[in-house]
Write a protein that holds these residues in place. Structure first.
Motif, PDB file in Angstrom:
ATOM      1  N   GLY A 202      24.626  -7.707  23.222  1.00  0.00           N
ATOM      2  CA  GLY A 202      23.767  -6.610  23.657  1.00  0.00           C
ATOM      3  C   GLY A 202      23.256  -6.812  25.067  1.00  0.00           C
ATOM      4  O   GLY A 202      23.219  -5.874  25.883  1.00  0.00           O
ATOM      5  N   LEU A 203      22.845  -8.041  25.388  1.00  0.00           N
ATOM      6  CA  LEU A 203      22.367  -8.336  26.743  1.00  0.00           C
ATOM      7  C   LEU A 203      23.487  -8.148  27.758  1.00  0.00           C
ATOM      8  O   LEU A 203      23.290  -7.555  28.830  1.00  0.00           O
ATOM      9  CB  LEU A 203      21.843  -9.771  26.807  1.00  0.00           C
ATOM     10  N   ARG A 204      24.679  -8.647  27.432  1.00  0.00           N
ATOM     11  CA  ARG A 204      25.807  -8.569  28.355  1.00  0.00           C
ATOM     12  C   ARG A 204      26.170  -7.112  28.661  1.00  0.00           C
ATOM     13  O   ARG A 204      26.368  -6.737  29.823  1.00  0.00           O
ATOM     14  CB  ARG A 204      27.005  -9.311  27.756  1.00  0.00           C
ATOM     15  N   TYR A 205      26.235  -6.288  27.623  1.00  0.00           N
ATOM     16  CA  TYR A 205      26.575  -4.875  27.844  1.00  0.00           C
ATOM     17  C   TYR A 205      25.501  -4.183  28.684  1.00  0.00           C
ATOM     18  O   TYR A 205      25.797  -3.410  29.595  1.00  0.00           O
ATOM     19  CB  TYR A 205      26.738  -4.147  26.503  1.00  0.00           C
ATOM     20  N   SER A 328      24.694   4.277  25.681  1.00  0.00           N
ATOM     21  CA  SER A 328      24.778   3.173  24.717  1.00  0.00           C
ATOM     22  C   SER A 328      25.796   3.488  23.621  1.00  0.00           C
ATOM     23  O   SER A 328      25.724   4.552  22.998  1.00  0.00           O
ATOM     24  CB  SER A 328      23.408   2.934  24.059  1.00  0.00           C
ATOM     25  N   PRO A 329      26.763   2.593  23.356  1.00  0.00           N
ATOM     26  CA  PRO A 329      27.639   2.770  22.197  1.00  0.00           C
ATOM     27  C   PRO A 329      26.827   2.738  20.905  1.00  0.00           C
ATOM     28  O   PRO A 329      25.808   2.044  20.819  1.00  0.00           O
ATOM     29  CB  PRO A 329      28.582   1.563  22.277  1.00  0.00           C
ATOM     30  N   ASP A 330      27.297   3.455  19.895  1.00  0.00           N
ATOM     31  CA  ASP A 330      26.563   3.533  18.630  1.00  0.00           C
ATOM     32  C   ASP A 330      26.264   2.153  18.050  1.00  0.00           C
ATOM     33  O   ASP A 330      25.166   1.900  17.545  1.00  0.00           O
ATOM     34  CB  ASP A 330      27.364   4.343  17.599  1.00  0.00           C
ATOM     35  N   ARG A 335      20.627  -3.271  19.776  1.00  0.00           N
ATOM     36  CA  ARG A 335      20.481  -4.411  20.677  1.00  0.00           C
ATOM     37  C   ARG A 335      20.132  -3.977  22.102  1.00  0.00           C
ATOM     38  O   ARG A 335      19.398  -4.669  22.805  1.00  0.00           O
ATOM     39  CB  ARG A 335      21.754  -5.260  20.650  1.00  0.00           C
ATOM     40  N   ILE A 336      20.662  -2.838  22.536  1.00  0.00           N
ATOM     41  CA  ILE A 336      20.282  -2.336  23.859  1.00  0.00           C
ATOM     42  C   ILE A 336      18.814  -1.915  23.849  1.00  0.00           C
ATOM     43  O   ILE A 336      18.066  -2.194  24.793  1.00  0.00           O
ATOM     44  CB  ILE A 336      21.206  -1.175  24.281  1.00  0.00           C
ATOM     45  N   THR A 337      18.376  -1.262  22.766  1.00  0.00           N
ATOM     46  CA  THR A 337      16.958  -0.922  22.639  1.00  0.00           C
ATOM     47  C   THR A 337      16.117  -2.197  22.609  1.00  0.00           C
ATOM     48  O   THR A 337      15.025  -2.255  23.186  1.00  0.00           O
ATOM     49  CB  THR A 337      16.715  -0.106  21.368  1.00  0.00           C
TER      50      THR A 337
END
Length: 414
Positions: A202-205, A328-330, A335-337
């Motif tokens: 998630g951090l990497r994306y 953001s991908p589903d 993890r992005i949130t």
């Protein structure tokens, strides 16, 4: 676009849960620290630092859980954990105890904060409707800034501060009951590896995406400002304005009215402002709100500043959340949130190590005004990158790969 039953339940849960939380924070924690324990800026900074660090850890864990399970189950489990955490604040008899219990409260609240931020894409995949859903959820949370501090002020007028924490526990239990019947759309979920591996993904994306990186960092600048206020705002009320603990509740209620007004106005703004450039402009406008709010010792001006600053923040956060979701991908939404939440709470933490010393050297009000000036510079500097991002051709965001979550009622236990 009329809300469906699922949206209404989530909105209602968001409002009640956050109303209790805002009462507990602004009147309960701040009030107990500044007015019962006569805390210094340094002690409040340590208190908020403990809350912030625990919240960062909780947010990273929550992001993985949302992508593994879904936000509904994470909210239910988080709210149940939050009940003993907020009730523990009642027995805190010293600043040390308040700080320790506050960290537990921050960790317990992080899953709810993260999961509600990720809920929109689980209710709809229509970009236009997503903006509306996010605005409604955010408006409910912002409306809690009206009801929560006002309820806290009312309670401390006729009872004691500890009853504010009892209210917080009750609202969490009601939120669980409201979210339980919510049904979610089919979304891709994360393939399970190790928990830390999923956090890194998630951090990497988030950092590799130019758009997400910009949205996260711009919001972080705003949270730096909030961190300065977290340590100094109760002292601003006590020492600069010379008011009592009730004023914390009533002024933040006015602030909440501004927040809701901004969230309601957002769908009516021109599309040209619902962009990265619009987000940067709102950062500059936030700086103006800070300067009006903290720039005088006149309570009437502070109230006007609270209203106007609240409107700008109410515009900023629903727009920010929608722009993040659209990129953001589903199977990475949680993890992005969570990454956004880590930056938010990290942004609040860093000033806590700096502003008490600055306040001792220059004064509480001077430091708050300085925070507003720094924010203005950051907003102006970000305009160039915002314009470049707006020139990028928007592309659909595909899933990064994963399984499918069944759209059916499920247990709250992870």
């Amino acid at each position: 676009m009329r809300p469906d039953r699922n949206e209404l339940l989530v909105v209602a849960a968001r409002f009640l849960s956050r109303a209790g939380g805002e009462a507990a924070f602004f009147v309960g924690i701040w009030g107990k620290a500044a007015f019962e324990f006569d805390a210094s800026a340094g002690q409040i900074a340590v208190l908020m630092g403990g809350v912030g660090l625990a919240t960062i850890v909780g947010s990273m864990v929550a992001g993985v859980l949302v992508d593994r399970f879904d936000p509904r189950r994470v909210i239910m489990a988080g709210e149940l954990l939050f009940v003993p955490a907020t009730l523990a604040m009642i027995v805190a008899g010293t600043m040390v105890q308040l700080t320790v219990f506050g960290a537990f409260l921050g960790f317990a609240g992080a899953p709810v904060f993260t999961a509600i931020g990720a809920f929109g894409p689980y209710l709809t995949q229509d970009p236009d409707r997503l903006s509306t859903v996010n605005a409604r959820i955010e408006a409910a949370g912002l409306a809690a800034f009206i009801a929560g501090p006002a309820a806290g002020a009312f309670i401390v007028r006729y009872a004691t501060i500890d009853w504010v924490f009892a209210l917080d526990a009750i609202t969490s239990l009601v939120a669980v009951a409201l979210v339980a019947p919510v049904r979610l759309r089919l979304v891709a979920s994360a393939e399970r590896t190790s928990a830390w591996g999923e956090v890194r993904e998630g951090l990497r994306y988030s950092y590799r995406s130019r758009q997400l990186r910009f949205y996260i960092l711009v919001a972080t600048a705003l949270w730096f400002t909030f961190g300065s206020f977290a340590a100094l705002e109760p002292l601003f009320f006590r020492d600069v304005l010379g008011v009592d603990v009730e004023a914390l509740g009533w002024v933040n209620t006015i602030f909440g009215i501004g927040l809701v007004t901004g969230a309601v106005l957002l769908p009516r703004l021109p599309d040209g402002l619902k962009t990265a450039t619009g987000l940067s402009v709102m950062v500059v406008a936030n700086a103006g709100g800070v300067l009006l709010y903290a720039g005088t010792a006149e309570i009437a001006v502070v109230v006007a500043g609270a209203l106007l600053w609240g409107i700008v923040i109410g515009l900023f956060f629903p727009l920010h959340r929608t722009l993040v979701h659209l990129n953001s991908p589903d199977d990475l939404v949680g993890r992005i949130t969570g990454t956004v939440a880590v930056h938010a709470h990290g942004g609040e933490l860093i000033p806590l190590a700096i502003v008490p010393g600055l306040a001792g050297a220059f004064g509480v009000q001077q430091v708050l005004v300085g925070a507003g000036l720094v924010l203005a510079v950051v907003g102006l500097v970000s305009l160039r990158e915002a314009a470049a991002i707006d020139r990028l051709r928007p592309e659909p965001v595909p899933p990064s790969g994963g399984l499918v979550v069944a759209d059916e009622p499920i247990s709250p236990n992870p």
